[in-house]
Design an enzyme around this catalytic site. Structure first.
Site, PDB file in Angstrom:
ATOM      1  N   ARG A   8     -12.875 -19.491   5.218  1.00 48.89           N
ATOM      2  CA  ARG A   8     -11.841 -19.583   6.259  1.00 48.89           C
ATOM      3  C   ARG A   8     -12.391 -19.708   7.670  1.00 48.89           C
ATOM      4  O   ARG A   8     -11.895 -20.493   8.470  1.00 48.89           O
ATOM      5  CB  ARG A   8     -10.966 -18.343   6.220  1.00 48.89           C
ATOM      6  CG  ARG A   8     -10.012 -18.409   5.099  1.00 48.89           C
ATOM      7  CD  ARG A   8      -9.055 -17.263   5.099  1.00 48.89           C
ATOM      8  NE  ARG A   8      -8.197 -17.482   3.941  1.00 48.89           N
ATOM      9  CZ  ARG A   8      -7.329 -16.617   3.485  1.00 48.89           C
ATOM     10  NH1 ARG A   8      -7.195 -15.450   4.072  1.00 48.89           N
ATOM     11  NH2 ARG A   8      -6.587 -16.899   2.450  1.00 48.89           N
TER      12      ARG A   8
ATOM     13  N   GLU B 137      -8.845 -20.661  -4.901  1.00 49.44           N
ATOM     14  CA  GLU B 137      -8.773 -20.690  -3.437  1.00 49.44           C
ATOM     15  C   GLU B 137     -10.182 -20.806  -2.889  1.00 49.44           C
ATOM     16  O   GLU B 137     -11.169 -20.594  -3.617  1.00 49.44           O
ATOM     17  CB  GLU B 137      -8.081 -19.437  -2.900  1.00 49.44           C
ATOM     18  CG  GLU B 137      -6.577 -19.450  -3.141  1.00 49.44           C
ATOM     19  CD  GLU B 137      -5.845 -18.287  -2.493  1.00 49.44           C
ATOM     20  OE1 GLU B 137      -6.490 -17.290  -2.155  1.00 49.44           O
ATOM     21  OE2 GLU B 137      -4.616 -18.378  -2.342  1.00 49.44           O
TER      22      GLU B 137
ATOM     23  N   HIS C  87      -4.838 -13.634  11.348  1.00 56.23           N
ATOM     24  CA  HIS C  87      -4.295 -13.429  10.010  1.00 56.23           C
ATOM     25  C   HIS C  87      -4.565 -12.061   9.407  1.00 56.23           C
ATOM     26  O   HIS C  87      -3.646 -11.381   8.969  1.00 56.23           O
ATOM     27  CB  HIS C  87      -4.875 -14.517   9.105  1.00 56.23           C
ATOM     28  CG  HIS C  87      -4.293 -14.560   7.734  1.00 56.23           C
ATOM     29  ND1 HIS C  87      -2.939 -14.691   7.516  1.00 56.23           N
ATOM     30  CD2 HIS C  87      -4.861 -14.495   6.503  1.00 56.23           C
ATOM     31  CE1 HIS C  87      -2.699 -14.707   6.208  1.00 56.23           C
ATOM     32  NE2 HIS C  87      -3.854 -14.580   5.573  1.00 56.23           N
TER      33      HIS C  87
ATOM     34  N   ALA D 171       0.832  -1.206   0.000  1.00 58.86           N
ATOM     35  CA  ALA D 171       0.000   0.000   0.000  1.00 58.86           C
ATOM     36  C   ALA D 171       0.865   1.253   0.000  1.00 58.86           C
ATOM     37  O   ALA D 171       0.653   2.169  -0.809  1.00 58.86           O
ATOM     38  CB  ALA D 171      -0.940  -0.014   1.205  1.00 58.86           C
TER      39      ALA D 171
HETATM   40  C1  LIG Z   1       1.371 -14.737   5.843  1.00 58.03           C
HETATM   41  C2  LIG Z   1       0.433 -13.876   5.056  1.00 58.03           C
HETATM   42  C3  LIG Z   1      -0.047 -14.320   3.824  1.00 58.03           C
HETATM   43  C4  LIG Z   1      -0.931 -13.534   3.089  1.00 58.03           C
HETATM   44  N1  LIG Z   1      -1.333 -13.967   1.850  1.00 58.03           N
HETATM   45  C5  LIG Z   1      -2.110 -13.147   1.085  1.00 58.03           C
HETATM   46  C6  LIG Z   1      -2.443 -13.502  -0.241  1.00 58.03           C
HETATM   47  O1  LIG Z   1      -2.020 -14.525  -0.747  1.00 58.03           O
HETATM   48  N2  LIG Z   1      -3.233 -12.659  -0.949  1.00 58.03           N
HETATM   49  C7  LIG Z   1      -3.723 -11.485  -0.435  1.00 58.03           C
HETATM   50  O2  LIG Z   1      -4.450 -10.761  -1.124  1.00 58.03           O
HETATM   51  N3  LIG Z   1      -3.390 -11.128   0.823  1.00 58.03           N
HETATM   52  C8  LIG Z   1      -2.597 -11.912   1.583  1.00 58.03           C
HETATM   53  N4  LIG Z   1      -2.256 -11.533   2.849  1.00 58.03           N
HETATM   54  C9  LIG Z   1      -2.700 -10.220   3.324  1.00 58.03           C
HETATM   55  C10 LIG Z   1      -1.878  -9.141   2.632  1.00 58.03           C
HETATM   56  O3  LIG Z   1      -0.547  -9.571   2.517  1.00 58.03           O
HETATM   57  C11 LIG Z   1      -1.902  -7.864   3.429  1.00 58.03           C
HETATM   58  O4  LIG Z   1      -3.221  -7.500   3.719  1.00 58.03           O
HETATM   59  C12 LIG Z   1      -1.256  -6.736   2.632  1.00 58.03           C
HETATM   60  O5  LIG Z   1       0.024  -7.123   2.225  1.00 58.03           O
HETATM   61  C13 LIG Z   1      -1.200  -5.500   3.494  1.00 58.03           C
HETATM   62  O6  LIG Z   1      -0.425  -4.550   2.836  1.00 58.03           O
HETATM   63  P1  LIG Z   1      -0.197  -3.153   3.540  1.00 58.03           P
HETATM   64  O7  LIG Z   1       0.735  -2.408   2.673  1.00 58.03           O
HETATM   65  O8  LIG Z   1      -1.507  -2.566   3.874  1.00 58.03           O
HETATM   66  O9  LIG Z   1       0.497  -3.508   4.942  1.00 58.03           O
HETATM   67  P2  LIG Z   1       1.944  -4.109   5.224  1.00 58.03           P
HETATM   68  O10 LIG Z   1       2.454  -4.848   4.059  1.00 58.03           O
HETATM   69  O11 LIG Z   1       1.877  -4.830   6.507  1.00 58.03           O
HETATM   70  O12 LIG Z   1       2.839  -2.809   5.423  1.00 58.03           O
HETATM   71  C14 LIG Z   1       2.665  -1.973   6.545  1.00 58.03           C
HETATM   72  C15 LIG Z   1       3.842  -1.029   6.601  1.00 58.03           C
HETATM   73  O13 LIG Z   1       3.592   0.005   7.545  1.00 58.03           O
HETATM   74  C16 LIG Z   1       4.730   0.191   8.376  1.00 58.03           C
HETATM   75  N5  LIG Z   1       4.258   0.802   9.629  1.00 58.03           N
HETATM   76  C17 LIG Z   1       3.328   0.317  10.488  1.00 58.03           C
HETATM   77  N6  LIG Z   1       3.135   1.186  11.502  1.00 58.03           N
HETATM   78  C18 LIG Z   1       3.936   2.243  11.274  1.00 58.03           C
HETATM   79  C19 LIG Z   1       4.197   3.455  11.971  1.00 58.03           C
HETATM   80  N7  LIG Z   1       3.595   3.754  13.126  1.00 58.03           N
HETATM   81  N8  LIG Z   1       5.098   4.321  11.466  1.00 58.03           N
HETATM   82  C20 LIG Z   1       5.755   4.044  10.302  1.00 58.03           C
HETATM   83  N9  LIG Z   1       5.556   2.890   9.604  1.00 58.03           N
HETATM   84  C21 LIG Z   1       4.650   2.012  10.081  1.00 58.03           C
HETATM   85  C22 LIG Z   1       5.308  -1.198   8.509  1.00 58.03           C
HETATM   86  O14 LIG Z   1       6.632  -1.186   8.956  1.00 58.03           O
HETATM   87  C23 LIG Z   1       5.142  -1.675   7.058  1.00 58.03           C
HETATM   88  O15 LIG Z   1       6.169  -1.161   6.245  1.00 58.03           O
HETATM   89  C24 LIG Z   1      -1.367 -12.300   3.605  1.00 58.03           C
HETATM   90  C25 LIG Z   1      -0.898 -11.863   4.839  1.00 58.03           C
HETATM   91  C26 LIG Z   1       0.004 -12.635   5.553  1.00 58.03           C
HETATM   92  C27 LIG Z   1       0.501 -12.138   6.877  1.00 58.03           C
END
Ligand SMILES: Cc1cc2nc3c(=O)[nH]c(=O)nc-3n(C[C@H](O)[C@H](O)[C@H](O)COP(=O)(O)OP(=O)(O)OC[C@H]3O[C@@H](n4cnc5c(N)ncnc54)[C@H](O)[C@@H]3O)c2cc1C
Length: 514
Positions: free
Chosen positions: A273, A111, A334, A14
């Site tokens: 799930r 899936e 999860h 994101a």
């Molecule tokens: C094991 C696993 C398998 C998954 N498999 C799938 C899949 O196959 N398909 C699918 O669609 N989804 C899957 N998901 C879910 C999906 O991966 C996540 O929902 C998605 O990657 C979230 O992306 P994000 O960028 O929102 O958050 P994240 O990738 O978690 O990134 C969050 C970022 O914010 C930073 N951060 C947090 N708090 C702060 C702060 N206070 N100050 C500064 N930085 C901060 C962190 O360090 C990190 O860089 C999976 C999740 C997991 C854990």
């Protein structure tokens, strides 16, 4: 003090995708609290859903998503997700993401709860790592400022308009203030609320706490998805065994070797799930074991090692050859369906504050997320945020008329001695009382303890104390919402209200009022 057009908080898919789109539209500061690639995204295995296959359609994807969401999806948001999804996949490919192919065509797998194969994957089961590394490399080459190990501790809001953030540089201990026109929260989920979780250390619900304290609305916090199959090996952190393993023919067996899921649901191993997680929990309880097994020993070895190289290698390194022995698994926390409430343009109720990714709640998941819709949600709604920001408008969402606030419950006494506050004590409390199966009694006890911990905790001063404080607040919002919702729906299951109720076809929204 340096001013930017965009401050982006977080460097998972994101944050990175937002930053890459924003860099052509103004100055960008990306703050992330750990190394750039430390995030949930890197751990995603199964893939990303999109209706691009023969026999698939946006309408079918829409129906599957709505069915999984158990009556609480925002229909407009789901329509946007499924209609715009295929174009965003093309954008990812243009950024250099190589999805796996078969005979020159993008390979699609199926899936649970998807009616057709529609999951694109990369590097077999290393989709998230591939996306994360591709985007972070581009970001590091792009014209933007990236500050790692910078924990955002506060969103600055004046007169209902976002002005910037305060952040702690964990390496120097200095607190800094950064100003900007827009702040985009991309801080991910909160799996670290629980002691059994597939999420890495960074998933501490910071975005929820930051947004709530800034006056933003937080919605659907009672809906937290527990993945049915995380590796349960002594001394090994719960590592996700992707749903795609069952999609490819893996079979769940109890410790006696018997296939059991059809005892709980006609959909068997491929049920949604929450149904599979509760089935496994019930079976473990019935037999008195802390695990069941996921068996792929009957599948061709070549299929297992080619399709799941990451899982195969991880298990092998930990002494388990999954082509020869069944995999011990148990459910684990999860994915956070709820989050910072946004409209279809990623806008919150605070002008200039956007949220995207797992910390946001666009409404596409409702009460339960359809597997692999989360990565798609990120790219679809992030693109819309940047379209909105490019137009130079940020019309805050009108505040929800009916909302709850935490202050109302302050001061209630715990019915037992207050356990000393620690991360493990918090996680155990959440797992036991706010986990897969909840009850009014357990939730009340959790809330009392969390409220007293909130009152007793010292002012945070370093990364771990900020994270702990954020987890307590996120846990409190989750427990309160779960207590208020007197029914069972999607991922929220109450043993004292085991059925869904038409009275509860509505959302629970929190906003700080004091
Ligand atoms: C094991 C696993 C398998 C998954 N498999 C799938 C899949 O196959 N398909 C699918 O669609 N989804 C899957 N998901 C879910 C999906 O991966 C996540 O929902 C998605 O990657 C979230 O992306 P994000 O960028 O929102 O958050 P994240 O990738 O978690 O990134 C969050 C970022 O914010 C930073 N951060 C947090 N708090 C702060 C702060 N206070 N100050 C500064 N930085 C901060 C962190 O360090 C990190 O860089 C999976 C999740 C997991 C854990």
């Amino acid at each position: 003090m340096k001013e930017y057009d965009y401050i982006i908080v977080g460097s998972g898919i994101a944050g990175l995708y937002t930053a890459l789109l924003a860099q052509g539209q103004g100055s960008v500061l990306l703050l992330t609290k750990a190394g750039i690639n430390e995030c949930n995204t890197r751990h995603a295995q199964g893939g990303i859903a999109a209706a691009i296959g023969i026999g698939d359609s946006a309408e079918l994807h829409y129906q599957d998503t709505i069915a999984a969401g158990a009556g609480l999806c925002d229909e407009e948001a789901v329509r946007i997700l499924v209609d715009e999804g295929p174009d965003r996949i093309t954008d990812l490919i243009d950024f250099g993401v190589h999805f796996d192919t078969v005979d020159g065509e993008v390979a699609l797998t199926r899936e649970a709860a998807h009616s057709v194969p529609r999951i694109l994957h990369a590097g077999g089961d290393a989709t998230g790592e591939h996306i994360e590394v591709t985007l972070s490399r581009l970001a590091m080459l792009a014209k933007m400022v990236i500050m790692e190990y910078c924990l955002v501790t506060q969103i600055i809001v004046d007169d209902g308009v976002v002005r910037g953030v305060k952040a702690l540089d964990s390496r120097t201990g200095a607190m800094e203030e950064f100003r900007s026109r827009y702040v985009i929260l991309a801080t991910g989920g909160g799996g670290r609320l629980f002691n059994f979780t597939t999420n890495p250390d960074i998933a501490t619900g910071d975005g929820i706490a930051l947004a709530y304290n800034a006056g933003a609305e937080i919605i659907d916090m009672e809906f937290f998805q527990f993945h049915p199959t995380a590796l349960r090996l002594p001394g090994v952190t719960p590592f996700l065994i992707s749903e795609a393993v069952r999609g490819e023919g893996g079979i769940l067996r109890n410790v006696e070797g018997r296939q059991f899921m059809s005892d709980y649901t006609p959909d068997g191993d491929l049920a949604p799930r929450d149904v599979v997680a509760r089935g496994i929990l019930a079976e473990m309880k019935k037999i008195g074991s802390d695990r069941v097994f996921l068996d792929v020993t009957h599948l061709p070895r070549r299929l297992v090692t080619a399709r799941f190289p990451h899982i195969y290698r991880f298990c092998l390194v930990n002494g388990l050859d999954i082509t020869k022995s069944p995999i011990p698994v148990a459910p684990a926390a999860h994915y956070m369906m709820g989050g910072v409430k946004t409209n279809a343009w990623g806008e919150t109720n605070i002008a200039g504050l956007f949220a995207t990714g797992e910390t946001a709640c666009t409404g596409v998941h409702g009460a339960n997320r359809l597997a692999s819709n989360s990565l798609l949600e990120v790219v679809v709604f992030t693109k819309r945020i940047m379209q909105r920001a490019k137009e130079g408008v940020s019309t805050p969402l009108g505040n929800q008329r009916e909302h709850f606030s935490l202050g109302e419950r302050k001061g209630r006494k715990a019915s037992r001695k207050l356990p000393p506050l620690s991360l493990l004590a918090l996680q155990s409390l959440m797992w036991d009382r706010v986990g897969i199966v909840r009850s009014g009694e357990g939730l009340t006890e959790a809330i009392s303890t969390l409220a007293l911990w909130q009152q007793a905790a010292d002012k945070p001063s370093d990364r771990s104390s900020y994270e702990l404080s954020n987890l307590i607040l996120a846990g409190r919002l989750m427990s309160e919402a779960a207590l208020i919702r007197e029914e069972s729906r999607g991922a929220h299951f109450r043993s004292d209200f085991p059925q869904p109720s038409s009275d509860w076809l509505k959302h629970i929204v929190f906003r700080k009022t004091d």
